[in-house]
Design a protein around this motif. Structure first.
Motif, PDB file in Angstrom:
ATOM      1  N   GLU A  38       0.824  -1.205   0.000  1.00  0.00           N
ATOM      2  CA  GLU A  38       0.000   0.000   0.000  1.00  0.00           C
ATOM      3  C   GLU A  38       0.860   1.258   0.000  1.00  0.00           C
ATOM      4  O   GLU A  38       0.587   2.207  -0.732  1.00  0.00           O
ATOM      5  N   ASP A  39       1.915   1.273   0.812  1.00  0.00           N
ATOM      6  CA  ASP A  39       2.792   2.446   0.859  1.00  0.00           C
ATOM      7  C   ASP A  39       3.659   2.559  -0.388  1.00  0.00           C
ATOM      8  O   ASP A  39       4.001   3.660  -0.812  1.00  0.00           O
ATOM      9  N   ILE A  40       4.028   1.441  -0.989  1.00  0.00           N
ATOM     10  CA  ILE A  40       4.779   1.481  -2.248  1.00  0.00           C
ATOM     11  C   ILE A  40       3.920   2.128  -3.327  1.00  0.00           C
ATOM     12  O   ILE A  40       4.371   3.009  -4.069  1.00  0.00           O
ATOM     13  N   ILE A  41       2.667   1.731  -3.409  1.00  0.00           N
ATOM     14  CA  ILE A  41       1.738   2.302  -4.392  1.00  0.00           C
ATOM     15  C   ILE A  41       1.506   3.777  -4.101  1.00  0.00           C
ATOM     16  O   ILE A  41       1.509   4.609  -5.014  1.00  0.00           O
ATOM     17  N   ALA A  42       1.328   4.139  -2.821  1.00  0.00           N
ATOM     18  CA  ALA A  42       1.143   5.545  -2.449  1.00  0.00           C
ATOM     19  C   ALA A  42       2.354   6.390  -2.818  1.00  0.00           C
ATOM     20  O   ALA A  42       2.225   7.586  -3.080  1.00  0.00           O
ATOM     21  N   ALA A  43       3.538   5.766  -2.880  1.00  0.00           N
ATOM     22  CA  ALA A  43       4.765   6.471  -3.271  1.00  0.00           C
ATOM     23  C   ALA A  43       4.885   6.600  -4.784  1.00  0.00           C
ATOM     24  O   ALA A  43       5.850   7.154  -5.290  1.00  0.00           O
ATOM     25  N   GLY A  44       3.887   6.050  -5.532  1.00  0.00           N
ATOM     26  CA  GLY A  44       3.880   6.198  -6.983  1.00  0.00           C
ATOM     27  C   GLY A  44       4.563   5.068  -7.736  1.00  0.00           C
ATOM     28  O   GLY A  44       4.877   5.205  -8.914  1.00  0.00           O
ATOM     29  N   ILE A  45       4.794   3.940  -7.085  1.00  0.00           N
ATOM     30  CA  ILE A  45       5.475   2.801  -7.702  1.00  0.00           C
ATOM     31  C   ILE A  45       4.435   1.727  -8.034  1.00  0.00           C
ATOM     32  O   ILE A  45       3.556   1.433  -7.236  1.00  0.00           O
ATOM     33  N   GLU A  46       4.567   1.132  -9.216  1.00  0.00           N
ATOM     34  CA  GLU A  46       3.673   0.041  -9.617  1.00  0.00           C
ATOM     35  C   GLU A  46       3.938  -1.190  -8.759  1.00  0.00           C
ATOM     36  O   GLU A  46       5.091  -1.565  -8.548  1.00  0.00           O
ATOM     37  N   CYS A  47       2.888  -1.799  -8.274  1.00  0.00           N
ATOM     38  CA  CYS A  47       2.996  -3.055  -7.539  1.00  0.00           C
ATOM     39  C   CYS A  47       1.663  -3.782  -7.653  1.00  0.00           C
ATOM     40  O   CYS A  47       0.870  -3.815  -6.714  1.00  0.00           O
ATOM     41  N   PRO A  48       1.389  -4.360  -8.842  1.00  0.00           N
ATOM     42  CA  PRO A  48       0.076  -4.943  -9.081  1.00  0.00           C
ATOM     43  C   PRO A  48      -0.187  -6.273  -8.372  1.00  0.00           C
ATOM     44  O   PRO A  48      -1.333  -6.675  -8.251  1.00  0.00           O
ATOM     45  N   GLY A  49       0.839  -6.947  -7.882  1.00  0.00           N
ATOM     46  CA  GLY A  49       0.647  -8.268  -7.284  1.00  0.00           C
ATOM     47  C   GLY A  49       0.040  -8.214  -5.895  1.00  0.00           C
ATOM     48  O   GLY A  49       0.721  -7.854  -4.952  1.00  0.00           O
ATOM     49  N   PRO A  50      -1.251  -8.578  -5.721  1.00  0.00           N
ATOM     50  CA  PRO A  50      -1.888  -8.492  -4.405  1.00  0.00           C
ATOM     51  C   PRO A  50      -1.796  -9.777  -3.574  1.00  0.00           C
ATOM     52  O   PRO A  50      -2.379  -9.855  -2.509  1.00  0.00           O
TER      53      PRO A  50
END
Length: 130
Positions: A38-50
């Motif tokens: 969640e924080d990686i995505i909030a930092a603007g980095i793609e991380c599609p694997g849930p």
């Protein structure tokens, strides 16, 4: 059923670049790899694997795959477990990629560039490839 860290664990926020080992200790801690995601995505980095994996189940290290530039993350149940990962990394030879790490987490990247932005947001220390 997922792994949960002890309730006594606190979350801290660190801003700005920091390369000293103490910076990893002052960064946030995470309950699992999904919270780190969640924080990686909030930092603007793609991380599609849930989908995270916890090894060993219930009390182990949570792993999550992200994307090409950041192929994975790990969240350990204790800072000591992360230290063990870092020691293994130091003995693994030339196929080691750079990582950004905090007290109980690690973001693995193919090179250091994608780690700069999450470091600004999450704190932590970048360990370059040997």
């Amino acid at each position: 059923m997922g792994w949960t860290a002890p309730a006594s664990r606190t979350r801290l926020r660190s801003r700005g670049r920091c390369d000293a080992p103490r910076c990893a200790e002052s960064a946030k801690t995470y309950d699992d790899a999904l919270a780190l995601r969640e924080d990686i995505i909030a930092a603007g980095i793609e991380c599609p694997g849930p989908n995270q994996r916890v090894v060993p189940e219930e009390v182990g290290t949570a792993f999550l795959e992200c994307d090409y530039d950041i192929p994975g993350t790990a969240v350990t149940s204790t800072p000591e477990d992360l230290r063990a990962f870092r020691e293994l990394r130091g003995n693994a030879g030339s196929d080691i990629w750079p990582v950004l790490h905090g007290p109980n987490w690690m973001i693995i990247a193919r090179d250091e560039a994608p780690l700069q932005q999450p470091q600004d947001e999450l704190g932590g220390t970048i360990l370059p490839a040997p």
